[in-house]
Design an enzyme around this catalytic site. Structure first.
Site, PDB file in Angstrom:
ATOM      1  N   ASP A 180      -0.037   2.001   8.471  1.00  0.00           N
ATOM      2  CA  ASP A 180      -0.647   1.315   9.657  1.00  0.00           C
ATOM      3  C   ASP A 180       0.397   1.169  10.799  1.00  0.00           C
ATOM      4  O   ASP A 180      -0.127   1.231  11.827  1.00  0.00           O
ATOM      5  CB  ASP A 180      -0.693  -0.271   9.521  1.00  0.00           C
ATOM      6  CG  ASP A 180      -1.854  -0.501   8.187  1.00  0.00           C
ATOM      7  OD1 ASP A 180      -2.234   0.574   7.536  1.00  0.00           O
ATOM      8  OD2 ASP A 180      -1.939  -1.605   7.565  1.00  0.00           O
ATOM      9  N   ARG A 187       1.118  -5.940  -5.012  1.00  0.00           N
ATOM     10  CA  ARG A 187       1.182  -6.740  -3.877  1.00  0.00           C
ATOM     11  C   ARG A 187       1.903  -8.184  -4.335  1.00  0.00           C
ATOM     12  O   ARG A 187       1.464  -9.236  -3.398  1.00  0.00           O
ATOM     13  CB  ARG A 187      -0.193  -6.719  -3.163  1.00  0.00           C
ATOM     14  CG  ARG A 187      -0.507  -5.533  -2.555  1.00  0.00           C
ATOM     15  CD  ARG A 187      -1.486  -5.660  -1.639  1.00  0.00           C
ATOM     16  NE  ARG A 187      -2.265  -4.625  -0.975  1.00  0.00           N
ATOM     17  CZ  ARG A 187      -1.599  -4.020  -0.012  1.00  0.00           C
ATOM     18  NH1 ARG A 187      -0.495  -4.546   0.735  1.00  0.00           N
ATOM     19  NH2 ARG A 187      -2.310  -2.754   0.578  1.00  0.00           N
ATOM     20  N   GLY A 199       0.863  -1.097   0.020  1.00  0.00           N
ATOM     21  CA  GLY A 199       0.031   0.041   0.041  1.00  0.00           C
ATOM     22  C   GLY A 199       0.894   1.415   0.140  1.00  0.00           C
ATOM     23  O   GLY A 199       1.862   1.416   0.477  1.00  0.00           O
ATOM     24  N   ASP A 236       4.664  -7.622   5.072  1.00  0.00           N
ATOM     25  CA  ASP A 236       4.649  -8.706   3.971  1.00  0.00           C
ATOM     26  C   ASP A 236       5.876  -8.670   3.080  1.00  0.00           C
ATOM     27  O   ASP A 236       6.284  -9.633   2.678  1.00  0.00           O
ATOM     28  CB  ASP A 236       3.338  -8.800   3.426  1.00  0.00           C
ATOM     29  CG  ASP A 236       2.234  -9.484   4.402  1.00  0.00           C
ATOM     30  OD1 ASP A 236       2.523 -10.408   5.040  1.00  0.00           O
ATOM     31  OD2 ASP A 236       0.951  -9.031   4.037  1.00  0.00           O
ATOM     32  N   LYS A 239       8.055   0.534   5.515  1.00  0.00           N
ATOM     33  CA  LYS A 239       7.147   1.308   5.038  1.00  0.00           C
ATOM     34  C   LYS A 239       5.693   0.746   5.401  1.00  0.00           C
ATOM     35  O   LYS A 239       5.502  -0.475   5.461  1.00  0.00           O
ATOM     36  CB  LYS A 239       7.196   1.274   3.555  1.00  0.00           C
ATOM     37  CG  LYS A 239       5.747   2.109   2.780  1.00  0.00           C
ATOM     38  CD  LYS A 239       5.221   1.038   1.864  1.00  0.00           C
ATOM     39  CE  LYS A 239       4.331  -0.055   2.597  1.00  0.00           C
ATOM     40  NZ  LYS A 239       3.344  -0.686   1.595  1.00  0.00           N
ATOM     41  N   THR A 240       4.772   1.536   5.894  1.00  0.00           N
ATOM     42  CA  THR A 240       3.425   1.432   6.252  1.00  0.00           C
ATOM     43  C   THR A 240       2.638   2.312   6.923  1.00  0.00           C
ATOM     44  O   THR A 240       3.262   2.634   8.055  1.00  0.00           O
ATOM     45  CB  THR A 240       2.928  -0.216   6.702  1.00  0.00           C
ATOM     46  OG1 THR A 240       1.443   0.010   6.912  1.00  0.00           O
ATOM     47  CG2 THR A 240       3.536  -0.602   8.152  1.00  0.00           C
TER      48      THR A 240
HETATM   49  P1  FBP Z   1       0.678  -2.044   3.708  1.00  0.00           P
HETATM   50  O1  FBP Z   1       0.581  -2.843   4.675  1.00  0.00           O
HETATM   51  O2  FBP Z   1       1.163  -2.692   2.435  1.00  0.00           O
HETATM   52  O3  FBP Z   1       1.359  -0.666   3.802  1.00  0.00           O
HETATM   53  O4  FBP Z   1      -0.792  -1.536   3.338  1.00  0.00           O
HETATM   54  C1  FBP Z   1      -1.548  -0.916   4.100  1.00  0.00           C
HETATM   55  C2  FBP Z   1      -3.263  -0.474   3.760  1.00  0.00           C
HETATM   56  O5  FBP Z   1      -3.309   0.793   3.575  1.00  0.00           O
HETATM   57  C3  FBP Z   1      -3.883  -1.190   4.899  1.00  0.00           C
HETATM   58  O6  FBP Z   1      -4.169  -0.092   5.966  1.00  0.00           O
HETATM   59  C4  FBP Z   1      -5.318  -1.267   4.133  1.00  0.00           C
HETATM   60  O7  FBP Z   1      -5.881  -2.265   4.583  1.00  0.00           O
HETATM   61  C5  FBP Z   1      -4.657  -1.829   2.779  1.00  0.00           C
HETATM   62  O8  FBP Z   1      -3.297  -1.393   2.672  1.00  0.00           O
HETATM   63  C6  FBP Z   1      -5.389  -1.411   1.457  1.00  0.00           C
HETATM   64  O9  FBP Z   1      -4.964  -2.037   0.602  1.00  0.00           O
HETATM   65  P2  FBP Z   1      -5.230  -1.808  -1.050  1.00  0.00           P
HETATM   66  O10 FBP Z   1      -4.602  -0.665  -1.118  1.00  0.00           O
HETATM   67  O11 FBP Z   1      -4.962  -3.045  -1.803  1.00  0.00           O
HETATM   68  O12 FBP Z   1      -6.693  -1.467  -0.911  1.00  0.00           O
END
Ligand code: FBP
Length: 553
Positions: A205, A145, A81, A176, A202-203
């Site tokens: 979250d 991803r 993400g 991941d 990175k994230t």
């Molecule tokens: P990462 O763990 O890859 O940083 O992604 C976080 C996130 O933004 C989450 O908060 C959310 O649930 C998810 O990605 C959403 O995924 P997508 O971009 O595939 O809709």
């Protein structure tokens, strides 16, 4: 010519701050090894799976006038993400590589990990880099991803890297993606391929952190963005006095974002998934607690309020977690047959037949839309896509039902009118705050320094983040140090351990201390928009979470 906003024109010139070792010595540095490391848990299994990279020491950097850097071609991917600051990580790698040796080259692989296997890349030039400095988004090279785990994928990657004479790759990603990085590093080390792999945390979250990694980048900017929006809603609520706003906030598993936004805005109710799991609350209990506060406020003539719901909540309610676990195993096992079922009815019937009795009862008691959302495709890492499950609407529906019952029994006389929101994508590509701009640039610089030192299977790190950048300490942490075994796609797999909200931690304790007062009053805080220009006391402040967590140590 590409048009840019007035803010971009000025912001592009911002020079991110660096830890002193890089600010003073550039790449005239060498490493200082620290202590040897183990794994987060399941050490014996991790050691067995990562024979070649396991147990390496943590490292920091020191000035070294004699440091020499032979020419290197390096690759980089953005993975998972979006998170504010990704472009600055790449800028940091680029500038550090050029400072080490002008002949160094940086290739960006397009669309995330699949860029490596598909050989889809661009060479990053000063012109491209300059267009993206200090900007949000991942659009410079895109992201994805795809999970890299098969020998074919690794061999394809190696072939593509060899063709470009690339001897190191930086993986900018979350837990991941950095698990991907560790698997790649191990494979290349075992094969003696001469290709180093370095990760960057990175994230948005905020759940990729531990004793060595103080925070992941993007959490600062994203939570400040959501705090601005939630703060505005709090102001609206207290002006209009007619709605309950149910706001779901991103964060796939951990509730760090919801907690941080709560500390910055002080809404009436904040659900913390980790508390729900620890106290083994049922869905009914979660709803009952919300209803109690709504009724209490209503008795005082306050039929309004703000409630924050972490995106991952649904997976933390033990009974729903059990249901999701069964669904995950079932969907992994019966994937082919399940995909042949055409109608939603057929799929729901099939699921109900296969689930255990209690779980099947819970599944069929949920609103139809939620039932469908729970069986949507998992992401390539086997995660439920919680951003697509409308927990905020589920809670509104259940609260509404409960209040209707109370009304019939004349125990509630208020007017419940709800609005739902989901804030996630609104903040993931925001222009990085000064904190993220500086942190990311430093992480990128550190990643290049780890590469020049010949290391592999490391994550770039910066410590002392609650202090000014003049006190930051850059270094590297072995990826295996953060790993444990978890169940994914129905099998035990080595993965980087997620950091959930600690119920003994200072940020959560602060929320709990104020819970009653914030529930009953309108003690809302106006977080306001991110400030890019102005005094450091306003512009350079890290998150409340980081400040409170560091207080403990
Ligand atoms: P990462 O763990 O890859 O940083 O992604 C976080 C996130 O933004 C989450 O908060 C959310 O649930 C998810 O990605 C959403 O995924 P997508 O971009 O595939 O809709």
């Amino acid at each position: 010519m590409k048009q840019v906003s007035t803010l971009r024109k000025v912001r592009i010139k911002y020079q991110p701050k660096l830890p002193p070792v890089f600010a003073k010595s550039g790449m005239k540095i060498s490493i200082v090894p620290g202590k040897k490391t183990t794994a987060a848990s399941n050490a014996a299994q991790i050691k067995k799976l990562f024979k070649n990279i396991y147990g390496a020491p943590t490292v920091t950097f020191k000035a070294d006038k004699k440091a020499e850097h032979p020419v290197k071609n390096v690759g980089v991917i953005l993975s998972g993400g979006q998170a504010p600051g990704g472009h600055n990580v790449i800028a940091g790698i680029f500038d550090a590589l050029k400072a080490a040796n002008k002949k160094n080259k940086l290739y960006g692989f397009l669309g995330g990990p699949s860029g490596l296997t598909n050989n889809d890349y661009i060479e990053l030039t000063p012109k491209i880099m300059n267009d993206y400095r200090n900007s949000g988004g991942f659009d410079i090279i895109g992201s994805g991803r795809t999970k890299l785990e098969t020998k074919e994928q690794f061999d394809e990657t190696r072939k593509n890297l060899d063709e470009l004479k690339i001897s190191a790759v930086v993986v900018i990603g979350g837990d991941d993606s950095n698990t991907n990085a560790a698997l790649l590093a191990e494979y290349f080390a075992a094969e003696k391929a001469g290709i180093q792999i370095i990760g960057v945390p990175k994230t948005i979250d905020g759940d990729l952190k531990n004793n060595q990694i103080e925070t992941s980048f993007g959490f600062d900017t994203a939570s400040k963005c959501y705090s601005e929006l939630v703060g505005n809603i709090c102001r609206d609520v207290n002006s209009a006095k007619k709605y309950w706003h149910f706001i779901k906030l991103m964060g796939r598993s951990a509730s760090h974002i919801a907690l941080e936004v709560a500390l910055q805005t002080q809404p009436n109710i904040t659900i913390i998934s980790e508390e729900v799991a620890a106290k083994k609350k049922t869905l009914k209990q979660v709803v009952s607690e919300i209803v109690n506060i709504i009724v209490k406020r209503s008795k005082k003539g306050k039929d309004f309020g703000v409630i924050l719901i972490p995106e991952g909540l649904i997976e933390f309610i033990p009974e729903v977690k059990k249901l999701i676990g069964e669904l995950n195993d079932l969907l992994a096992k019966e994937e082919k047959y399940f995909k042949t079922l055409e109608s939603a009815d057929e799929r729901a019937q099939f699921i109900n037949r296969k689930l255990t009795q209690k779980t099947s009862q819970l599944y069929s008691s949920l609103p139809w839309t939620i039932q469908q959302q729970l069986i949507m495709d998992r992401d390539p890492h086997g995660n439920v896509q919680v951003s697509r499950i409308e927990t905020e609407k589920l809670l509104i529906e259940l609260v509404e039902e409960w209040l209707t019952q109370l009304k019939l029994k004349e125990k509630y006389k208020g007017n419940f009118s709800a609005q739902n929101h989901f804030f996630g994508y609104e903040g993931r590509c925001a222009a990085p705050s000064n904190f993220d701009a500086d942190y990311c640039y430093s992480l990128g610089f550190g990643a290049a320094a780890l590469i020049q030192a010949g290391l592999t299977g490391y994550m770039s790190s910066v410590k002392n983040l609650d202090k000014s950048a003049t006190k930051w300490i850059a270094g590297g942490v072995p990826l295996t140090m953060m790993m444990n075994m978890e169940r994914r796609h129905g099998k035990a797999k080595p993965v980087i351990k997620k950091a959930l909200v600690e119920l003994k931690g200072n940020p959560y304790k602060k929320l709990i201390k104020n819970k009653k007062e914030w529930a009953e009053t309108e003690n809302y805080l106006d977080a306001g928009p991110i400030q890019y220009f102005g005094p450091p006391s306003v512009c350079d402040q890290p998150t409340e979470t980081l400040k409170l967590e560091k207080k403990r140590k």
